[in-house]
Write a protein that holds these residues in place. Structure first.
Motif, PDB file in Angstrom:
ATOM      1  N   ARG A   1      -1.227  -3.260   3.870  1.00  0.00           N
ATOM      2  CA  ARG A   1      -1.277  -2.054   3.037  1.00  0.00           C
ATOM      3  C   ARG A   1      -2.605  -1.307   3.231  1.00  0.00           C
ATOM      4  NH1 ARG A   1       3.303  -4.824   2.775  1.00  0.00           N
ATOM      5  NH2 ARG A   1       4.834  -3.726   1.500  1.00  0.00           N
TER       6      ARG A   1
ATOM      7  N   GLU B   1      -1.996  -1.228  -4.471  1.00  0.00           N
ATOM      8  CA  GLU B   1      -0.661  -1.216  -3.850  1.00  0.00           C
ATOM      9  C   GLU B   1      -0.266  -2.626  -3.415  1.00  0.00           C
ATOM     10  OE1 GLU B   1       1.462   0.581   0.159  1.00  0.00           O
ATOM     11  OE2 GLU B   1      -0.119   1.757  -0.817  1.00  0.00           O
TER      12      GLU B   1
ATOM     13  N   ARG C   1      -5.445  -1.392   0.563  1.00  0.00           N
ATOM     14  CA  ARG C   1      -5.286  -0.721  -0.740  1.00  0.00           C
ATOM     15  C   ARG C   1      -4.921  -1.793  -1.769  1.00  0.00           C
ATOM     16  NH1 ARG C   1      -3.005   3.398   2.724  1.00  0.00           N
ATOM     17  NH2 ARG C   1      -0.947   2.456   2.481  1.00  0.00           N
ATOM     18  N   THR C   2      -5.910  -2.175  -2.566  1.00  0.00           N
ATOM     19  CA  THR C   2      -5.766  -3.351  -3.425  1.00  0.00           C
ATOM     20  C   THR C   2      -4.653  -3.173  -4.461  1.00  0.00           C
ATOM     21  OG1 THR C   2      -8.113  -3.875  -3.140  1.00  0.00           O
ATOM     22  CG2 THR C   2      -6.979  -4.906  -5.006  1.00  0.00           C
TER      23      THR C   2
ATOM     24  N   TRP D   1      -2.478  -7.512   1.847  1.00  0.00           N
ATOM     25  CA  TRP D   1      -3.582  -6.561   1.617  1.00  0.00           C
ATOM     26  C   TRP D   1      -3.910  -5.790   2.897  1.00  0.00           C
ATOM     27  CZ3 TRP D   1      -9.010  -7.170   3.094  1.00  0.00           C
ATOM     28  CH2 TRP D   1      -9.857  -6.237   2.479  1.00  0.00           C
TER      29      TRP D   1
END
Length: 527
Positions: A463, A469, A466-467, A460
């Motif tokens: 990224r 993704e 960005r939950t 997480w």
């Protein structure tokens, strides 16, 4: 038949392009071998007893003639070696203009020196297109009178080449001496083939079926179009020969021999001996490589176990071709066959050890581009270190980098590419203390319940929070990931909405990664 025609067209392309490709190559229309003039088409035309008459192809009168043979086949080229004079009563000559031209072009593509026809027997009328093709290509077409038997022409040619037979036999015997050179003088490949080139009268090239160099020190041919496209292709090509280099399981590659200017090429039999010498040298090189490979794997295994002292490690690595004092790096490579990995690192001294699906590679850092170019590779490389230093830390770094490579899709990741690493302590104990202080409760929970809280939190954060993704990468529903992040925050006591807590968690995760405490490949429940 179609395959032989295609070979003929390929040879013609090679003949046209080869004049610039190999300046040292002797063309048949030169016909000089070692300062002595071989019998040429022009010589035979001048013999009064043969009563030959030139019909077309005057530009090729300087072509040398190695043999004269009768053939009534429409396509005799699969059985020709080059520089022959073909004699026919006309049965082989097609009656139509297009067929006659194709017949002549096939002969010229195969290196035939001249075509002698007995027009008073079975020869159909020769069309203008046929004679024009002979002029264009410089392939002499001779008329043989009915009163002159073909055997008379063959005898004249045989007598002219008899003297050269002794020279070829001598060359064969001297090439056999290469076996003694290999045993007594320990010549490298380059020196060995320089001697063989001087003895044989050929410029020698060696390559794999794909056109790569077959042996170190022996160049690949500059034009790969001469390589055969089928197993039973004739050995002759314009200006020389192409022969397979035998090896267990099938040809390892090809030996290409082009005639050298000013030399006396010794013929096909000698080139066959050259291919046999190349096969023997290849077997020796492969045996040496296999010995070094096994010794290298044993040495790398001992290094990973800290079983060698620094001085012994440096001596071993130097003997295996790695720098004794210069930097080396450890890489972990996945998803690449051993053969492909070996080819990629062929020009880089290295050690390889197989551990399950992983290949551990110890090399100079300069091997990184070769690893990155491997198709489908997942690879991680440690920071450079000096031979003799413990390899355990480099192993953790390489494993971490390989995991980042798998996650990011990059073929090669260097440990330390992440700028966060510069803020972490280099001492493994300090790293362990940081990871345990911040993440200890979550680590123990994952171990006890088979969950993936740490992996989920790290993915997480990588990224950029960005939950959706991150959930896609983890193959879970976004709600599942949100639940894991809440559970992680509860266990660690760190609120991930706080900048201070987020920074502390990120550094602790990097410390755990460096120590190999988090494996992204581990499975688990939702947690």
């Amino acid at each position: 038949m179609a395959e032989h025609k295609e070979d003929g067209r390929r040879r013609e392309r090679t003949r046209k392009e080869g004049r610039e490709r190999a300046p040292e190559e002797v063309r048949r229309d030169g016909a000089r071998r070692g300062g002595r003039q071989w019998v040429t088409v022009g010589d035979l035309l001048s013999y009064p007893a043969l009563q030959l008459r030139l019909l077309a192809g005057s530009a090729g009168l300087g072509r040398s003639v190695s043999w004269a043979h009768v053939s009534e086949l429409e396509d005799p080229t699969p059985w020709l070696l080059g520089a022959e004079m073909i004699m026919t009563v006309g049965m082989a000559v097609p009656p139509d203009a297009a067929g006659q031209r194709a017949y002549l072009e096939r002969l010229d593509d195969a290196g035939v020196s001249a075509l002698a026809v007995s027009t008073q027997l079975r020869t159909p009328p020769l069309h203008d297109a046929f004679l024009a093709a002979a002029e264009e290509r410089g392939l002499p077409v001779l008329e043989v009178p009915l009163a002159v038997p073909f055997v008379t022409i063959a005898q004249e040619v045989a007598a002219a080449v008899h003297e050269d037979t002794r020279q070829r036999l001598g060359a064969q015997l001297q090439v056999f001496g290469a076996l003694r050179w290999l045993a007594e003088e320990d010549l490298d490949t380059a020196a060995l083939f320089r001697r063989l080139e001087q003895l044989s009268g050929y410029q020698v090239f060696l390559c794999t079926p794909q056109g790569r160099p077959l042996l170190p020190g022996a160049p690949a041919p500059p034009d790969l179009s001469v390589l055969p496209t089928q197993a039973d292709a004739p050995p002759s090509v314009p200006g020389g020969f192409v022969l397979p280099v035998p090896a267990p399981g099938g040809p390892a590659g090809y030996l290409v021999a082009f005639e050298r200017q000013g030399a006396r090429p010794a013929g096909l039999a000698v080139v066959q001996h050259l291919a046999a010498v190349a096969a023997l040298k290849l077997a020796m090189v492969r045996h040496e490589r296999e010995t070094l490979r096994r010794e290298g794997a044993e040495t790398l295994a001992e290094l990973l176990q800290d079983a060698l002292d620094a001085a012994t490690a440096r001596r071993r690595l130097a003997r295996l071709g790695l720098p004794e004092d210069g930097p080396v790096a450890l890489s972990v490579v996945r998803g690449v066959p051993d053969e492909a990995l070996g080819r990629a690192l062929d020009e880089h001294p290295h050690l390889v050890l197989r551990r399950g699906e992983d290949r551990y590679v110890l090399s100079a850092p300069g091997a990184a581009p070769a690893l990155a170019a491997l198709p489908g590779a997942v690879a991680g490389m440690s920071r450079p270190f000096t031979p003799g230093e413990p390899v355990r830390i480099a192993e953790r770094e390489a494993l971490w980098a390989a995991s980042r490579s798998a996650e990011s899709g990059r073929p090669l990741v260097h440990y330390g590419d992440d700028a966060t690493g510069r803020w972490l302590p280099g001492d493994p104990q300090a790293l362990g203390a940081l990871a345990d202080h911040v993440l200890g409760a979550a680590l123990r929970y994952d171990a006890a319940h088979g969950t993936r809280l740490l992996v989920s939190a790290r993915t997480w954060l990588e990224r950029d929070r960005r939950t959706e993704e991150a959930a896609a990468v983890l193959h879970v529903h976004p709600n599942t990931l949100a639940y894991r992040l809440r559970r992680f925050a509860e266990l660690t006591g760190r609120d991930l909405s706080s900048t201070a807590a987020l920074t502390e968690v990120w550094l602790a995760l990097r410390a755990a990664d460096r120590l190999g405490m988090v494996d992204p490949a581990d499975g688990g429940s939702a947690g």
